[in-house]
Design a protein around this motif. Structure first.
Motif, PDB file in Angstrom:
ATOM      1  N   UNK A  48      17.822  72.837  71.958  1.00 51.82           N
ATOM      2  CA  UNK A  48      18.581  71.637  71.637  1.00 51.82           C
ATOM      3  C   UNK A  48      17.845  70.363  72.039  1.00 51.82           C
ATOM      4  N   UNK A  49      17.043  70.456  73.089  1.00 52.15           N
ATOM      5  CA  UNK A  49      16.338  69.291  73.629  1.00 52.15           C
ATOM      6  C   UNK A  49      14.867  69.603  73.802  1.00 52.15           C
ATOM      7  N   UNK A  61      18.055  70.658  65.279  1.00 56.88           N
ATOM      8  CA  UNK A  61      19.289  71.427  65.480  1.00 56.88           C
ATOM      9  C   UNK A  61      20.163  70.760  66.533  1.00 56.88           C
ATOM     10  N   UNK A  62      19.519  70.214  67.575  1.00 57.58           N
ATOM     11  CA  UNK A  62      20.266  69.556  68.632  1.00 57.58           C
ATOM     12  C   UNK A  62      21.003  68.328  68.148  1.00 57.58           C
ATOM     13  N   UNK A  63      20.397  67.584  67.226  1.00 56.23           N
ATOM     14  CA  UNK A  63      21.044  66.392  66.675  1.00 56.23           C
ATOM     15  C   UNK A  63      22.326  66.764  65.964  1.00 56.23           C
ATOM     16  N   UNK A  64      22.272  67.789  65.106  1.00 60.70           N
ATOM     17  CA  UNK A  64      23.474  68.225  64.381  1.00 60.70           C
ATOM     18  C   UNK A  64      24.515  68.759  65.356  1.00 60.70           C
ATOM     19  N   UNK A  65      24.057  69.526  66.346  1.00 58.90           N
ATOM     20  CA  UNK A  65      24.980  70.133  67.299  1.00 58.90           C
ATOM     21  C   UNK A  65      25.651  69.065  68.164  1.00 58.90           C
ATOM     22  N   UNK A  66      24.897  68.028  68.519  1.00 60.31           N
ATOM     23  CA  UNK A  66      25.459  66.950  69.333  1.00 60.31           C
ATOM     24  C   UNK A  66      26.610  66.264  68.597  1.00 60.31           C
ATOM     25  N   UNK A  67      26.422  65.950  67.310  1.00 63.84           N
ATOM     26  CA  UNK A  67      27.478  65.297  66.544  1.00 63.84           C
ATOM     27  C   UNK A  67      28.739  66.147  66.519  1.00 63.84           C
ATOM     28  N   UNK A  68      28.573  67.454  66.282  1.00 58.18           N
ATOM     29  CA  UNK A  68      29.728  68.353  66.231  1.00 58.18           C
ATOM     30  C   UNK A  68      30.400  68.473  67.596  1.00 58.18           C
TER      31      UNK A  68
END
Length: 296
Positions: A48-49, A61-68
């Motif tokens: 993620x980071x 992937x981390x960017x999308x996961x952070x928003x969710x």
């Protein structure tokens, strides 16, 4: 099942920019935050980071996961608020943003009073000239001045204020007080950088519109900066009434052509368009509206 506490720690790391700052915000240690984010990545089998000695950055992937995750945590907080909404006190966190000048002079004092009335509530205030992304930054309410552009969110009117065209005593001593719209338009003008308008429409006492064209000699990106230019005698500017009272009463500033009126400016509370609006958001909006009405 994914641990929601780990999601909250991941979101805090992204928002704060470091494991240390996230730990301070969450009231825990850097080791605990680092361990839980690492465990989260292992459970997801996704990085993620990206970490370096200088900075953290989100992977794709981390960017999308952070928003969710940010939206999921907001919904969880709102679910808790719905359960507690029958109680007279508010709790949890309330994150508010507003423009720099209106926010600092009007919104922040009202938010401080609201926080005093509800000591179980943790408030966070962010002043910015830019329009923040409410979802990405997990903000509960944005107080916005002027026409609304973003239709993705709900908006409630808070009030309105008037603009006045003002000049300093020193400038008027040098140029004379204008006796007509044309004479006022010929003075040096100061403009807000966001508008940079060279044309103003004013209404006379009968409600008839009059348009003047002006020459801007300087620009600034906040009303308080424009006020400083006006006080220094650099030119005239259209400024909000909530910024002017003290200077008008002291005689440092004078309203030009007061019989002509500029259109009023609306103020709105903007918040995410979710199924349930939390009680604390509704409560603060009502409190701010009452505070503005008392001050008008």
């Amino acid at each position: 099942m994914i641990n929601l506490n780990r999601l909250a720690m991941f979101v805090a790391v992204v928002e704060c920019g470091s494991f240390t700052a996230a730990a301070d915000t969450l009231g825990t240690t850097k080791a605990v935050v680092s361990f839980n984010v690492r465990q989260l990545e292992e459970e997801l089998s996704v990085a993620l980071l990206t970490r370096s000695t200088r900075r953290l950055a989100l992977t794709e992937a981390g960017e999308r996961f952070f928003q969710d995750c940010a939206q999921l945590l907001r919904q969880a907080e709102m679910a808790v608020e719905q359960v507690r909404s029958g109680h007279s006190t508010f709790s949890g966190s309330l994150r508010v943003t507003a423009s720099v000048d209106y926010g600092n002079l009007v919104v922040a004092p009202a938010l401080a009073e609201f926080a005093r009335l509800h000591p179980a509530l943790r408030v966070s205030y962010q002043a910015s000239s830019a329009h923040a992304d409410l979802i990405a930054e997990r903000l509960d309410v944005a107080i916005r001045v002027g026409p609304l552009e973003d239709s993705r969110h709900r908006a409630n009117p808070i009030g309105h204020f008037k603009l006045a065209i003002v000049a300093s005593s020193s400038l008027l001593m040098a140029t004379g007080t204008p006796a007509s719209l044309q004479a006022m338009a010929a003075l040096p003008w100061l403009a807000n950088r966001s508008g940079q308008t060279t044309q103003w429409s004013l209404l006379d006492p009968e409600g008839k519109p009059h348009t003047i064209r002006v020459r801007n000699v300087a620009h600034a990106d906040t009303a308080s900066a424009l006020l400083a230019f006006v006080l220094a005698g650099c030119g005239v500017a259209a400024l909000p009434d909530w910024l002017l009272d003290e200077h008008i009463k002291s005689g440092r500033l004078h309203i030009l052509m007061p019989e002509y009126a500029l259109p009023g400016t609306e103020v709105f509370a903007v918040y995410p368009d979710t199924r349930h609006v939390s009680a604390k958001v509704r409560g603060f909006i009502d409190h701010l509206r009452d505070s503005v009405a008392r001050g008008s």
